[in-house]
Design a protein around this motif. Structure first.
Motif, mmCIF file in Angstrom:
data_model
loop_
_atom_site.group_PDB
_atom_site.id
_atom_site.type_symbol
_atom_site.label_atom_id
_atom_site.label_comp_id
_atom_site.label_asym_id
_atom_site.label_seq_id
_atom_site.Cartn_x
_atom_site.Cartn_y
_atom_site.Cartn_z
ATOM 1 N N TYR A 9 0.615 -1.280 -0.059
ATOM 2 C CA TYR A 9 -0.100 0.054 -0.010
ATOM 3 C C TYR A 9 0.822 1.333 -0.132
ATOM 4 O O TYR A 9 1.766 1.364 0.694
ATOM 5 C CB TYR A 9 -0.845 0.101 1.300
ATOM 6 C CG TYR A 9 -1.741 -1.120 1.450
ATOM 7 C CD1 TYR A 9 -2.855 -1.344 0.545
ATOM 8 C CD2 TYR A 9 -1.350 -2.026 2.338
ATOM 9 C CE1 TYR A 9 -3.661 -2.514 0.600
ATOM 10 C CE2 TYR A 9 -2.160 -3.393 2.228
ATOM 11 C CZ TYR A 9 -3.402 -3.570 1.747
ATOM 12 O OH TYR A 9 -4.000 -4.586 1.725
ATOM 13 N N ALA A 10 0.339 2.233 -0.838
ATOM 14 C CA ALA A 10 0.953 3.697 -0.665
ATOM 15 C C ALA A 10 0.238 4.173 0.550
ATOM 16 O O ALA A 10 -0.709 5.098 -0.087
ATOM 17 C CB ALA A 10 0.882 4.338 -2.239
ATOM 18 N N ARG A 11 0.782 4.326 1.578
ATOM 19 C CA ARG A 11 0.013 4.957 2.577
ATOM 20 C C ARG A 11 0.322 6.261 2.875
ATOM 21 O O ARG A 11 1.229 6.716 2.534
ATOM 22 C CB ARG A 11 0.392 4.569 4.023
ATOM 23 C CG ARG A 11 -0.191 2.633 3.982
ATOM 24 C CD ARG A 11 0.350 2.231 5.292
ATOM 25 N NE ARG A 11 0.582 0.851 5.472
ATOM 26 C CZ ARG A 11 -0.436 -0.152 5.609
ATOM 27 N NH1 ARG A 11 -1.746 0.517 6.049
ATOM 28 N NH2 ARG A 11 -0.391 -1.543 5.488
ATOM 29 N N LEU A 12 -0.799 7.096 3.231
ATOM 30 C CA LEU A 12 -0.781 8.395 3.526
ATOM 31 C C LEU A 12 0.089 8.666 5.055
ATOM 32 O O LEU A 12 -0.038 7.509 5.854
ATOM 33 C CB LEU A 12 -2.138 9.286 3.712
ATOM 34 C CG LEU A 12 -2.706 9.354 2.458
ATOM 35 C CD1 LEU A 12 -4.194 9.444 2.504
ATOM 36 C CD2 LEU A 12 -1.928 10.721 1.537
ATOM 37 N N PRO A 13 0.794 9.772 5.353
ATOM 38 C CA PRO A 13 1.512 9.854 6.685
ATOM 39 C C PRO A 13 0.680 10.165 7.815
ATOM 40 O O PRO A 13 0.944 10.998 8.379
ATOM 41 C CB PRO A 13 2.428 10.877 6.307
ATOM 42 C CG PRO A 13 1.755 11.572 5.085
ATOM 43 C CD PRO A 13 0.973 10.762 4.183
ATOM 44 N N VAL A 14 -0.380 9.388 8.219
ATOM 45 C CA VAL A 14 -1.242 9.552 8.980
ATOM 46 C C VAL A 14 -1.756 8.395 9.593
ATOM 47 O O VAL A 14 -1.974 7.510 8.960
ATOM 48 C CB VAL A 14 -2.422 10.578 8.777
ATOM 49 C CG1 VAL A 14 -3.294 9.836 7.662
ATOM 50 C CG2 VAL A 14 -3.317 11.047 9.908
ATOM 51 N N SER A 15 -2.128 7.958 11.043
ATOM 52 C CA SER A 15 -2.784 6.949 11.489
ATOM 53 C C SER A 15 -3.713 7.636 12.402
ATOM 54 O O SER A 15 -3.593 8.599 12.941
ATOM 55 C CB SER A 15 -2.043 5.864 11.963
ATOM 56 O OG SER A 15 -0.838 6.502 12.802
ATOM 57 N N PHE A 16 -4.801 6.883 12.557
ATOM 58 C CA PHE A 16 -5.871 7.113 13.637
ATOM 59 C C PHE A 16 -6.061 6.421 14.892
ATOM 60 O O PHE A 16 -5.559 5.156 14.696
ATOM 61 C CB PHE A 16 -7.285 7.320 12.723
ATOM 62 C CG PHE A 16 -7.146 8.150 11.602
ATOM 63 C CD1 PHE A 16 -7.527 9.491 11.616
ATOM 64 C CD2 PHE A 16 -6.833 7.478 10.237
ATOM 65 C CE1 PHE A 16 -7.407 10.237 10.615
ATOM 66 C CE2 PHE A 16 -6.812 8.474 9.267
ATOM 67 C CZ PHE A 16 -6.799 9.655 9.270
ATOM 68 N N GLU A 17 -6.433 7.154 15.861
ATOM 69 C CA GLU A 17 -6.588 6.174 17.004
ATOM 70 C C GLU A 17 -7.944 6.141 17.498
ATOM 71 O O GLU A 17 -8.255 5.392 18.724
ATOM 72 C CB GLU A 17 -5.654 6.670 17.954
ATOM 73 C CG GLU A 17 -5.814 7.770 18.423
ATOM 74 C CD GLU A 17 -4.523 8.452 19.767
ATOM 75 O OE1 GLU A 17 -3.628 7.684 19.539
ATOM 76 O OE2 GLU A 17 -4.628 9.516 20.093
ATOM 77 N N ASP A 26 -6.638 11.380 14.787
ATOM 78 C CA ASP A 26 -5.370 11.196 14.269
ATOM 79 C C ASP A 26 -4.344 10.989 15.588
ATOM 80 O O ASP A 26 -4.905 11.471 16.673
ATOM 81 C CB ASP A 26 -4.648 11.834 13.120
ATOM 82 C CG ASP A 26 -4.109 13.121 13.629
ATOM 83 O OD1 ASP A 26 -3.856 13.461 14.560
ATOM 84 O OD2 ASP A 26 -4.009 13.951 12.643
ATOM 85 N N THR A 27 -3.379 10.420 15.616
ATOM 86 C CA THR A 27 -2.368 10.087 16.623
ATOM 87 C C THR A 27 -1.847 11.456 17.340
ATOM 88 O O THR A 27 -1.374 11.525 18.227
ATOM 89 C CB THR A 27 -1.223 9.198 16.227
ATOM 90 O OG1 THR A 27 -0.911 9.499 15.082
ATOM 91 C CG2 THR A 27 -1.929 7.920 16.275
ATOM 92 N N GLN A 28 -2.065 12.559 16.439
ATOM 93 C CA GLN A 28 -1.744 13.755 17.011
ATOM 94 C C GLN A 28 -2.895 14.570 17.564
ATOM 95 O O GLN A 28 -2.596 15.886 17.964
ATOM 96 C CB GLN A 28 -0.868 14.597 15.712
ATOM 97 C CG GLN A 28 0.081 14.059 14.866
ATOM 98 C CD GLN A 28 1.264 13.489 15.664
ATOM 99 O OE1 GLN A 28 1.654 14.544 16.391
ATOM 100 N NE2 GLN A 28 1.779 12.546 15.497
#
Ligand code: PLP
Length: 399
Positions: A9-17, A26-28
């Motif tokens: 996968y070409a992932r975007l630089p974000v992840s969600f919690e 997101d994690t921020q």
């Protein structure tokens, strides 16, 4: 992001919690409006209390036994799903590709049971049906197939929305057993066939004894404003495949069939260890119950019209926007040129969208989206798109 993951996968630089309704954090700690629903999966939004309760209660009671035994939740989910789809019987699996695999196997067996030696399934150009070998062969996109040859035999391809091409195939082949078609092409760029096209396929299938199989994996479960998109034309396929939104994120797929098609499989014809386990099926029956109880098909229709009107109003006049189309909450905005970059621009503005087929912005927000949230979506998208198109006007208009 991680050396221990295969880079499929070409992932975007974000992840969600965390999620709540149409919102993801997101994690921020930044909040995002999810206008994609995990690619048409979380129709009820995130952390819907009824789904959370169903998952927790069923997990505490029983997650898995086996299809060696009766599974009450599977029987209840089949009954409810067949009722809303107008089908007779269900086979449960774990994903969209598996649902289509089941449908393709069913079509082949249907053919063999009628003495057809080399059963052929007609599939469409520009389609998407999954990533297993048979479903990537059925998929009408060379990028998905390249490098995985030899492909699977037994498919014949026609342009989408072209009845004459299907009639020509009918004229030239005795081996056809089924037509497999998306009622709206999703990955292919939110392509909506002409009014009457699906009914015409239905009639053609009847005339030739073919099965009509609709892949409702993206369009199903209320997304387009009806339980299944083929219902807008009162078309009753022989087989419907469904997955994505059926479990609102708990993996589950199903191949549904009616009439003679529902009698094709027998013990040993097909199977899946996880398919239809108590956890997935109790979740699915809950999802169906919530869609009914909360009137979410109607809500998808109403919110879809509001969004489409708003998009046409605000974006229709922008130079570089070619077309705005959709049904219910399955919406595409086609630009005159590739626009993949818009995904990260929208992300920076707290909006999750997708671009498919290179130049089509795809919106698949949760069915529970409110008017206020739809307006926020519109405003944000307008801002992002107007800036983007203003910065780099299409080549044809530069001169
Ligand atoms: N069919 C359609 C129309 C789809 O949109 C998809 C996924 O995007 C699939 C099949 C494959 O589903 P899955 O990824 O669950 O295997």
């Amino acid at each position: 992001m991680n050396d221990h993951l295969m880079s499929t996968y070409a992932r975007l630089p974000v992840s969600f919690e965390r999620g709540q309704g149409v919102w993801l954090w997101d994690t921020q700690g930044r909040r995002h409006l999810d206008a994609l629903s995990g690619i048409a999966v979380c129709g009820l939004g995130h952390a819907h209390p009824a789904v959370t309760r169903a998952v927790c209660e069923q997990t505490a009671r029983l997650i898995h036994t086996s299809n060696l035994y009766g599974i009450d939740a599977q029987e209840r989910a089949a009954e409810r799903l067949c009722r809303v789809a107008g089908m007779d019987a269900a086979f449960f699996c774990n994903s969209g590709a598996e649902a289509n695999e089941a449908a393709i196997k069913l079509a082949r067996l249907f053919g063999h049971q009628r003495g057809i030696q080399s059963p052929t399934v007609v599939v469409m150009e520009n389609s998407f049906h999954g990533r297993t070998l048979a479903t990537l062969t059925a998929t009408g996109n060379r990028k998905v197939q390249a490098g995985f040859e030899p492909l699977v035999h037994g498919f014949s391809r026609a342009p989408y929305n072209d009845l004459a091409a299907l009639e020509a195939i009918a004229h030239n082949s005795n081996e056809v057993v089924a037509v497999l078609v998306e009622p709206i092409q999703g990955e292919g760029g939110i392509r909506i066939p002409d009014p009457g096209h699906l009914s015409a396929i239905r009639r053609l299938c009847e005339a030739h004894g073919w099965l009509m199989i609709t892949d409702e994996i993206q369009t199903g479960m209320g997304r387009t404003g009806a339980w299944f998109a083929c219902q807008h034309e009162q078309v009753m396929p022989d087989v419907i495949t469904v997955a994505k939104a059926l479990g609102n994120g708990v993996p589950i797929g199903a191949c549904l069939a009616r009439g003679p098609a529902a009698q094709v499989f027998g013990p040993g014809s097909h199977g899946s260890t996880f398919g239809g386990n108590p956890l997935a099926c109790h979740t699915a029956e809950t999802v169906i119950g919530v869609i009914e109880a909360e009137g979410l098909c109607e809500q998808a229709a109403a919110m879809g019209s509001r969004l489409l009107d708003g998009l046409r109003d605000r974006l229709g006049g922008l130079s570089g926007v070619q077309d705005i189309r959709g049904l219910g909450l399955m919406i595409g905005i086609e630009l005159e040129r590739p626009c993949g970059e818009l995904v990260s621009r929208a992300l920076n503005e707290g909006l999750l969208i997708n671009v498919t087929a290179g130049n089509v912005i795809r919106l698949l927000p949760p069915l529970i989206i409110t008017e206020g949230e739809a307006d926020t979506l519109l405003e944000t998208l307008h801002r992002v798109l107007a800036t983007y198109l203003g910065e780099s006007p299409p080549a044809s208009r530069e001169t």
